[in-house]
Motif scaffolding. Structure first.
Motif, short mmCIF file in Angstrom:
data_model
loop_
_atom_site.label_atom_id
_atom_site.label_comp_id
_atom_site.label_asym_id
_atom_site.label_seq_id
_atom_site.Cartn_x
_atom_site.Cartn_y
_atom_site.Cartn_z
N SER A 164 0.26 -1.56 -0.50
CA SER A 164 0.03 -0.33 0.44
C SER A 164 0.98 1.27 -0.16
CB SER A 164 -0.81 -0.26 1.29
OG SER A 164 0.06 0.56 2.32
N THR A 165 2.17 0.84 0.83
CA THR A 165 3.04 3.00 0.22
C THR A 165 3.71 2.48 -1.28
OG1 THR A 165 4.84 1.07 0.57
CG2 THR A 165 3.98 2.01 2.32
N LEU A 166 3.84 1.65 -2.57
CA LEU A 166 4.34 1.29 -2.83
C LEU A 166 3.23 2.28 -4.18
CD1 LEU A 166 6.13 -1.75 -2.79
CD2 LEU A 166 7.39 0.99 -2.59
N ASP A 167 2.45 1.56 -4.11
CA ASP A 167 0.45 2.17 -5.04
C ASP A 167 1.01 3.41 -5.72
OD1 ASP A 167 0.41 -0.68 -5.27
OD2 ASP A 167 -1.29 -0.31 -3.27
N PRO A 168 0.82 4.08 -4.39
CA PRO A 168 0.75 5.45 -5.22
C PRO A 168 1.73 5.80 -5.96
CG PRO A 168 0.20 5.76 -2.49
CD PRO A 168 0.94 4.57 -3.19
N PHE A 169 2.81 5.49 -5.64
CA PHE A 169 4.31 5.74 -6.59
C PHE A 169 4.82 4.64 -7.31
CE2 PHE A 169 3.57 7.33 -2.53
CZ PHE A 169 4.23 8.94 -2.14
N GLY A 170 4.21 3.86 -7.95
CA GLY A 170 3.95 3.20 -8.87
C GLY A 170 5.78 2.06 -8.51
N GLY A 171 5.89 1.95 -7.59
CA GLY A 171 6.27 0.78 -7.40
C GLY A 171 5.71 -0.13 -7.60
N ARG A 172 6.82 -1.47 -7.96
CA ARG A 172 6.28 -2.88 -7.66
C ARG A 172 7.23 -3.67 -7.70
NH1 ARG A 172 7.79 -5.68 -12.50
NH2 ARG A 172 8.15 -4.18 -13.82
N PHE A 173 7.77 -4.47 -7.15
CA PHE A 173 8.11 -5.29 -6.49
C PHE A 173 9.63 -6.59 -8.14
CE2 PHE A 173 7.12 -5.26 -2.15
CZ PHE A 173 8.10 -5.21 -1.65
N LEU A 174 10.61 -6.40 -8.25
CA LEU A 174 10.97 -7.28 -9.25
C LEU A 174 11.72 -8.44 -8.19
CD1 LEU A 174 12.61 -4.92 -11.08
CD2 LEU A 174 10.90 -5.43 -11.77
N VAL A 175 12.47 -8.15 -6.71
CA VAL A 175 12.92 -9.00 -6.62
C VAL A 175 12.23 -9.21 -5.02
CG1 VAL A 175 15.04 -10.27 -5.55
CG2 VAL A 175 14.62 -9.36 -7.73
N HIS A 176 12.10 -9.91 -4.38
CA HIS A 176 11.05 -10.18 -2.85
C HIS A 176 12.26 -11.55 -2.28
CE1 HIS A 176 8.30 -9.16 -0.10
NE2 HIS A 176 9.04 -8.41 0.74
N GLY A 177 12.54 -11.07 -1.75
CA GLY A 177 13.37 -12.68 -1.11
C GLY A 177 14.38 -13.32 -1.88
N GLY A 178 13.45 -14.39 -1.96
CA GLY A 178 13.60 -15.53 -2.99
C GLY A 178 15.19 -16.36 -2.97
N GLN A 179 15.53 -17.17 -3.26
CA GLN A 179 16.99 -18.43 -3.07
C GLN A 179 18.11 -17.10 -3.74
OE1 GLN A 179 16.90 -22.37 -4.64
NE2 GLN A 179 18.28 -22.36 -4.29
N LEU A 180 18.87 -16.97 -3.31
CA LEU A 180 19.93 -16.57 -3.71
C LEU A 180 21.41 -17.63 -3.99
CD1 LEU A 180 20.87 -13.44 -0.57
CD2 LEU A 180 20.01 -13.26 -3.13
N ASP A 181 21.65 -17.08 -4.66
CA ASP A 181 23.27 -18.43 -5.23
C ASP A 181 24.19 -17.69 -5.10
OD1 ASP A 181 21.60 -20.34 -5.59
OD2 ASP A 181 21.15 -19.19 -7.51
N GLU A 182 25.40 -17.08 -3.67
CA GLU A 182 26.41 -16.15 -4.14
C GLU A 182 27.18 -17.10 -4.70
OE1 GLU A 182 26.15 -15.75 0.46
OE2 GLU A 182 26.73 -18.08 0.17
N VAL A 183 27.46 -15.78 -5.78
CA VAL A 183 28.45 -16.89 -7.11
C VAL A 183 29.88 -16.13 -7.10
CG1 VAL A 183 26.64 -17.58 -8.49
CG2 VAL A 183 27.15 -14.83 -8.73
N GLU A 184 30.01 -14.73 -6.20
CA GLU A 184 31.39 -14.11 -6.43
C GLU A 184 31.00 -13.75 -4.30
OE1 GLU A 184 32.63 -11.08 -8.28
OE2 GLU A 184 32.91 -12.73 -10.10
N GLY A 185 32.00 -14.24 -2.97
CA GLY A 185 31.58 -12.77 -2.27
C GLY A 185 30.77 -13.79 -1.43
N SER A 186 30.47 -13.37 -0.08
CA SER A 186 29.38 -13.57 0.26
C SER A 186 27.97 -12.74 0.92
CB SER A 186 30.00 -14.15 1.63
OG SER A 186 29.07 -14.35 3.21
N TRP A 187 26.93 -13.65 0.06
CA TRP A 187 25.87 -12.45 0.98
C TRP A 187 25.38 -12.83 1.44
CZ3 TRP A 187 24.51 -8.09 -2.90
CH2 TRP A 187 22.90 -7.44 -2.35
N PRO A 188 25.03 -13.02 3.01
CA PRO A 188 23.78 -13.52 3.59
C PRO A 188 22.94 -12.90 4.40
CG PRO A 188 25.59 -12.13 5.10
CD PRO A 188 26.38 -11.69 3.51
N GLY A 189 21.46 -13.32 4.01
CA GLY A 189 20.41 -12.46 4.01
C GLY A 189 19.58 -12.50 2.95
#
Length: 117
Positions: free
Chosen positions: A28-53
């Motif tokens: 509801s905070t995104l809607d007035p600004f035309g924002g939309r999710f492209l990524v929200h969580g989802g599985q991460l594959d660490e291919v370079e370095g570390s990205w915890p979270g």
């Protein structure tokens, strides 16, 4: 040109009621600004370095709109619900034009580097 809000959120134990409420009210905070999710969580594959979270990527029509969303009363009311439980970083960054050429960036970087010597 599109702009993106990108969050890197650290792992957390139990989400709790604050996080549930944050997620439920977020769209509801995104809607007035035309924002939309492209990524929200989802599985991460660490291919370079570390990205915890987790990663979150939201697209907006432009940088000014992305900043207006982030600074909006509606979103700022939600921020503490997340930050009390989940640590992370959030950035807003411009996208590139459809005809973007990274080789052109290399030319500009090389010229700037030569001028700095």
């Amino acid at each position: 040109m599109s702009a993106y809000a990108i969050a890197r959120l650290r792992p957390f134990a139990e989400p709790g009621e604050d996080v549930f409420t944050y997620i439920e009210r977020f769209q509801s905070t995104l809607d007035p600004f035309g924002g939309r999710f492209l990524v929200h969580g989802g599985q991460l594959d660490e291919v370079e370095g570390s990205w915890p979270g987790y990663a979150v990527v939201i697209v907006f029509p432009d940088r000014a709109t992305a900043h207006a969303w982030y600074q909006s009363d509606a979103y700022q009311e939600l921020v503490p619900l997340r930050t009390r439980t989940i640590e992370g970083e959030v950035i807003i960054v411009d996208g590139v034009a459809e005809d973007y050429d990274p080789a052109g960036m290399a030319v500009r970087m090389r010229a700037a580097s030569a001028g700095a010597v």
